[in-house]
Design an enzyme around this catalytic site. Structure first.
Site, PDB file in Angstrom:
ATOM      1  N   GLU A 257       0.884  -1.170   0.000  1.00 57.72           N
ATOM      2  CA  GLU A 257       0.000   0.000   0.000  1.00 57.72           C
ATOM      3  C   GLU A 257       0.919   1.217   0.000  1.00 57.72           C
ATOM      4  O   GLU A 257       1.538   1.518   1.032  1.00 57.72           O
ATOM      5  CB  GLU A 257      -0.885   0.005   1.256  1.00 57.72           C
ATOM      6  CG  GLU A 257      -1.817  -1.191   1.376  1.00 57.72           C
ATOM      7  CD  GLU A 257      -2.924  -1.207   0.352  1.00 57.72           C
ATOM      8  OE1 GLU A 257      -3.232  -0.149  -0.220  1.00 57.72           O
ATOM      9  OE2 GLU A 257      -3.476  -2.298   0.107  1.00 57.72           O
ATOM     10  N   CYS A 296      -3.113   8.623   3.186  1.00 64.02           N
ATOM     11  CA  CYS A 296      -2.769   8.116   1.849  1.00 64.02           C
ATOM     12  C   CYS A 296      -3.924   8.316   0.879  1.00 64.02           C
ATOM     13  O   CYS A 296      -3.720   8.382  -0.326  1.00 64.02           O
ATOM     14  CB  CYS A 296      -2.406   6.643   1.937  1.00 64.02           C
ATOM     15  SG  CYS A 296      -3.661   5.683   2.786  1.00 64.02           S
TER      16      CYS A 296
HETATM   17  P1  NAP Z   1       8.188   5.034   4.800  1.00 65.07           P
HETATM   18  O1  NAP Z   1       9.254   6.002   5.141  1.00 65.07           O
HETATM   19  O2  NAP Z   1       8.281   4.310   3.523  1.00 65.07           O
HETATM   20  O3  NAP Z   1       8.164   4.006   6.027  1.00 65.07           O
HETATM   21  C1  NAP Z   1       7.203   2.985   6.097  1.00 65.07           C
HETATM   22  C2  NAP Z   1       7.713   1.871   6.990  1.00 65.07           C
HETATM   23  O4  NAP Z   1       8.828   1.229   6.368  1.00 65.07           O
HETATM   24  C3  NAP Z   1       8.204   2.335   8.348  1.00 65.07           C
HETATM   25  O5  NAP Z   1       7.816   1.389   9.307  1.00 65.07           O
HETATM   26  C4  NAP Z   1       9.720   2.351   8.175  1.00 65.07           C
HETATM   27  O6  NAP Z   1      10.403   2.204   9.390  1.00 65.07           O
HETATM   28  C5  NAP Z   1       9.897   1.140   7.304  1.00 65.07           C
HETATM   29  N1  NAP Z   1      11.147   1.095   6.559  1.00 65.07           N
HETATM   30  C6  NAP Z   1      11.934   2.121   6.153  1.00 65.07           C
HETATM   31  N2  NAP Z   1      12.987   1.648   5.440  1.00 65.07           N
HETATM   32  C7  NAP Z   1      12.860   0.305   5.404  1.00 65.07           C
HETATM   33  C8  NAP Z   1      13.621  -0.755   4.827  1.00 65.07           C
HETATM   34  N3  NAP Z   1      14.734  -0.504   4.138  1.00 65.07           N
HETATM   35  N4  NAP Z   1      13.210  -2.023   4.987  1.00 65.07           N
HETATM   36  C9  NAP Z   1      12.069  -2.307   5.659  1.00 65.07           C
HETATM   37  N5  NAP Z   1      11.302  -1.336   6.241  1.00 65.07           N
HETATM   38  C10 NAP Z   1      11.687  -0.055   6.107  1.00 65.07           C
HETATM   39  O7  NAP Z   1       6.748   5.691   4.829  1.00 65.07           O
HETATM   40  P2  NAP Z   1       6.140   6.672   5.943  1.00 65.07           P
HETATM   41  O8  NAP Z   1       6.870   7.952   5.803  1.00 65.07           O
HETATM   42  O9  NAP Z   1       6.060   6.011   7.276  1.00 65.07           O
HETATM   43  O10 NAP Z   1       4.629   6.829   5.442  1.00 65.07           O
HETATM   44  C11 NAP Z   1       4.200   7.812   4.569  1.00 65.07           C
HETATM   45  C12 NAP Z   1       3.870   7.237   3.227  1.00 65.07           C
HETATM   46  O11 NAP Z   1       3.017   6.108   3.384  1.00 65.07           O
HETATM   47  C13 NAP Z   1       3.112   8.184   2.336  1.00 65.07           C
HETATM   48  O12 NAP Z   1       3.714   8.206   1.080  1.00 65.07           O
HETATM   49  C14 NAP Z   1       1.713   7.591   2.239  1.00 65.07           C
HETATM   50  O13 NAP Z   1       1.036   7.836   1.042  1.00 65.07           O
HETATM   51  C15 NAP Z   1       1.961   6.156   2.445  1.00 65.07           C
HETATM   52  N6  NAP Z   1       0.775   5.511   3.017  1.00 65.07           N
HETATM   53  C16 NAP Z   1       0.045   4.676   2.238  1.00 65.07           C
HETATM   54  C17 NAP Z   1      -1.075   4.072   2.771  1.00 65.07           C
HETATM   55  C18 NAP Z   1      -1.909   3.134   1.947  1.00 65.07           C
HETATM   56  O14 NAP Z   1      -2.717   2.423   2.536  1.00 65.07           O
HETATM   57  N7  NAP Z   1      -1.750   3.090   0.645  1.00 65.07           N
HETATM   58  C19 NAP Z   1      -1.455   4.316   4.094  1.00 65.07           C
HETATM   59  C20 NAP Z   1      -0.686   5.178   4.852  1.00 65.07           C
HETATM   60  C21 NAP Z   1       0.439   5.779   4.299  1.00 65.07           C
HETATM   61  P3  NAP Z   1      11.007   3.504  10.140  1.00 65.07           P
HETATM   62  O15 NAP Z   1       9.880   4.373  10.502  1.00 65.07           O
HETATM   63  O16 NAP Z   1      11.682   2.922  11.328  1.00 65.07           O
HETATM   64  O17 NAP Z   1      11.947   4.134   9.163  1.00 65.07           O
END
Ligand code: NAP
Length: 522
Positions: A257, A296
Site C-alpha cells: 500500500e 494516503c
Molecule cells: P516510509 O518512510 O516508507 O516508512 C514505512 C515503513 O517502512 C516504516 O515502518 C519504516 O520504518 C519502514 N522502513 C523504512 N525503510 C525500510 C527498509 N529498508 N526495509 C524495511 N522497512 C523499512 O513511509 P512513511 O513515511 O512512514 O509513510 C508515509 C507514506 O506512506 C506516504 O507516502 C503515504 O502515502 C503512504 N501511506 C500509504 C497508505 C496506503 O494504505 N496506501 C497508508 C498510509 C500511508 P522507520 O519508521 O523505522 O523508518
C-alpha cells in the site's frame, strides 16, 4: 532519558540494546519515549511466531478466532483514553483526527469479529464449486483455501499507528496467521501500547501477536516461503521491499500500500451554486485538513470544469480560512501538527516542487498558530491552482503528504479522464454530480485505475462515509503507483492469508470435502 519501550517477541517482553531512538511531541518538541530493536534474536522471534503462534491459531476455528477479536476490541475500548493521550502527544492530532485512527482501528477489529463469527466452526474454506475435468463426472476438481503456515510481517506507515495495525491484524488473526508488526518509528508508541494491552490481557495464544519497534534492519531477512509481508509506506521503501531476496527468490507473498495522488472530480453540467459543488468543496477542505492531510487517501488534485475554476477556488479558500491550526490540546484548534520535523521539512520541500507548476490560491501559513510557534511541526493548509494542468508534470506525480491540494480546470471529459489517469493508479477518486447515469458511466471508466470510486450526489450528502475514510467492508488499495495492493473489502481480505489449492479426485472424496468446508459468505 525517557522510557525505552519493550518489544514483544518469542512470547516475552524484551527491550532492545543501546539508548534507542527518541520519539517526540511534534508541537512541544519534548521527548516522549524511546524505541530500540537492537540485539533482538529475530530468528527466534519469527520461529516462535511461525510455529508456536501459528499452530495454536490454526487449531482454532474461524468462529473461535473471531471471538478473540471481539475480546481484543473490548480490551482496547477500555483503554481508549490512554490511546487518545498518546496520539495527541506523539502524532499531534486533534480529537476528531485521533478518532479516525484509534476508533477507526477498534471499529475495523469489531467488524472482522462479526464477519468471522459468520464463517463458523471451520478451519479452512471452500472456493467455488467442483468442476468436471473430463467427460466422466467421477473425476473432478475442487478449489480450497487453507491458512498459510507462516507468519504475517506488517511494516507500517507513521500516519495510522492504530488503524494501520488492526486493519491488517484482524483479517490475519481471523485467518489463523500469527502477526509481527513493525510500526513506523516516529509514532510507534501507540501501536506498542495497544499490542501490550491485548497481549497482557492473555486473549490470543503465545506467539500470535508480536511487536518490534525501532529499526527494520534484518526483518525481511527472516522471511520464509510461506510467510507474507504487508507493507504500507512510501513508494521508495516499497521498491526496497519488492526487490528483497525473500520476495524475489523465495516468493514470499507481498502486499504493498504505497502513496497516491488521488483526485476529486466535479463532473460537467453543474451550475454555480449547485449542491454538488458545495459537497465537493466541503469534502476537499475536509480531506486537506483531517490529520493535517497525512492520509494516503487524501485528495491531492481537484478537477473542475474551466467555467467553475474561480468559483471553486473562492469557495475552497473561504472554507480553509476557517481552519485554526496549532496545539491540539487547545479546544479551538481544528487542525494539529504534522507528526515530526522530518515530515514538516518533507512537506515544505514538496510544496516548493509543486509551486514550480502552480500558483498559490490560499495559504493559511500567514495566520498565527494557536498555542504553538514556528518551531513546531505545524503547517497550515495551502491550496494551489494551475491554469495549464495538461502540460503539468510534477502536479500529477508528487504526493505532498500534508495539507496541500491543487485545483485544476478541464475543458472536456476526455481531458479530465486523461488527467486523473496521469496519477498512474490511485487509491480513490471521488466524483461529484447530480446525474446518476453519468456518475455510473464515469465510475466504470475510472475503475481500472482506482481501488475505490466514491460517487457523491445530493441524495447521499448526509450518508456518505467520506472520500478518505477507509471502511472495512470496502476494498482498500490501488493499482500501479498506489502499490497494486488489496486490503479489507470484508472477508475478501482473508484471501491474502490463505493458499488456494485445486484438489483433483473422485467426486466421492470431493463430496466429503464439500460437506466439511464452507465458502466465504462474501
Ligand atoms: P516510509 O518512510 O516508507 O516508512 C514505512 C515503513 O517502512 C516504516 O515502518 C519504516 O520504518 C519502514 N522502513 C523504512 N525503510 C525500510 C527498509 N529498508 N526495509 C524495511 N522497512 C523499512 O513511509 P512513511 O513515511 O512512514 O509513510 C508515509 C507514506 O506512506 C506516504 O507516502 C503515504 O502515502 C503512504 N501511506 C500509504 C497508505 C496506503 O494504505 N496506501 C497508508 C498510509 C500511508 P522507520 O519508521 O523505522 O523508518
Amino acid at each position: 532519558m525517557s522510557e525505552l519501550l519493550a518489544n514483544h517477541v518469542a512470547g516475552q517482553w524484551q527491550t532492545g540494546q543501546g539508548p534507542g531512538t527518541p520519539l517526540f511531541d511534534p508541537v512541544l518538541g519534548t521527548e516522549l519515549v524511546r524505541v530500540s530493536s537492537a540485539g533482538l534474536d529475530l530468528a527466534a522471534a519469527f520461529d516462535f511466531a511461525r510455529h508456536t503462534g501459528g499452530a495454536a491459531l490454526r487449531a482454532l476455528t474461524y468462529a473461535q478466532r473471531a471471538a478473540m477479536l471481539a475480546a481484543a476490541m473490548k480490551v482496547l475500548q477500555s483503554h481508549r483514553d490512554t490511546y487518545y493521550e498518546i496520539s495527541v502527544a506523539n502524532s499531534g492530532t486533534v480529537k476528531n483526527d485521533t478518532a479516525v485512527d484509534v476508533d477507526g482501528g477498534i471499529y475495523t477489529l469489531g467488524t472482522y469479529a462479526k464477519l468471522g463469527e459468520g464463517v463458523g466452526d471451520r478451519r479452512w474454506l471452500l472456493d467455488g464449486e467442483a468442476a468436471k475435468l473430463g467427460k466422466d463426472p467421477l473425476f473432478q476438481s475442487q478449489h480450497i483455501l487453507s491458512p498459510t503456515r507462516g507468519v504475517a510481517l506488517f511494516i507500517n506507515a507513521f500516519n495510522f499507528p492504530s488503524w494501520g495495525l488492526w486493519e491488517k491484524a484482524a483479517p490475519a488473526l481471523l485467518s489463523g496467521v500469527p502477526v509481527i508488526v513493525k510500526p513506523a518509528t516516529a509514532t510507534a508508541w501507540l501501536t506498542q501500547r495497544m499490542v501490550k494491552d491485548v497481549v497482557d490481557a492473555g486473549i490470543f495464544p503465545p506467539g500470535a501477536l508480536s511487536v518490534i519497534c525501532g529499526s527494520s534492519a534484518g526483518l525481511m531477512d527472516q522471511l520464509q516461503p510461506f510467510d507474507v509481508v504487508s507493507f504500507t509506506g512510501s513508494a521508495q521503501t516499497a521498491a526496497v521491499i519488492r526487490s528483497h531476496p525473500a520476495v524475489t527468490q523465495h516468493s514470499v507473498r507481498v502486499n504493498i500500500e504505497a502513496d497516491s495522488v488521488n483526485s476529486a472530480w466535479l463532473l460537467p453540467g453543474e451550475a454555480s451554486g449547485s449542491e454538488a459543488i458545495d459537497l465537493l468543496v466541503k469534502e476537499v477542505a475536509r480531506e486537506m485538513t483531517v490529520k493535517a492531510g497525512q492520509k494516503c487517501t487524501a485528495i491531492r488534485r481537484v478537477l473542475v470544469p474551466q467555467s467553475l475554476y474561480s468559483t471553486v477556488a473562492q469557495a475552497l479558500s473561504a472554507r480553509l480560512a476557517k481552519t485554526t491550526v496549532g496545539n491540539p490540546r487547545n479546544e479551538s484548534v481544528r487542525m494539529g501538527a504534522l507528526v515530526s520535523q522530518e515530515q514538516k521539512a518533507s512537506v515544505l520541500a514538496g510544496l516548493a516542487q509543486l509551486k514550480t507548476e502552480a500558483t498559490v490560491l490560499y495559504d493559511g501559513n500567514s495566520t498565527t498558530l494557536v498555542d504553538a510557534d514556528a518551531s513546531s511541526a505545524c503547517v497550515a493548509p495551502v491550496l494551489l491552482g494551475t491554469e495549464s494542468p495538461m502540460t503539468a508534470k510534477v502536479l500529477h506525480a508528487v504526493e505532498v503528504f500534508g495539507p496541500v491540494s491543487t485545483l485544476m480546470p478541464y475543458d472536456s471529459i476526455d481531458e479530465a479522464y486523461a488527467m486523473i489517469r496521469r496519477g498512474e493508479g490511485s487509491l480513490v477518486c471521488s466524483v461529484y454530480s447530480e446525474d446518476p447515469a453519468f456518475t455510473a458511466q464515469a465510475s466504470v471508466e475510472l475503475a481500472s485505475s482506482h481501488g475505490r470510486v466514491h460517487a457523491i450526489s445530493p441524495d447521499v450528502a448526509a450518508l456518505h462515509s467520506g472520500h478518505g475514510n477507509v471502511m472495512p467492508m470496502s476494498l482498500h488499495g490501488g493499482p500501479g503507483r498506489a502499490g497494486g495492493g488489496e486490503e479489507l473489502g470484508g472477508l475478501r481480505a482473508l484471501n491474502f492469508y490463505h493458499r488456494r489449492t485445486a484438489v483433483q479426485g473422485s467426486a466421492l472424496a470431493l463430496d466429503q470435502l464439500a460437506a466439511q468446508g464452507v465458502a466465504l459468505p462474501l
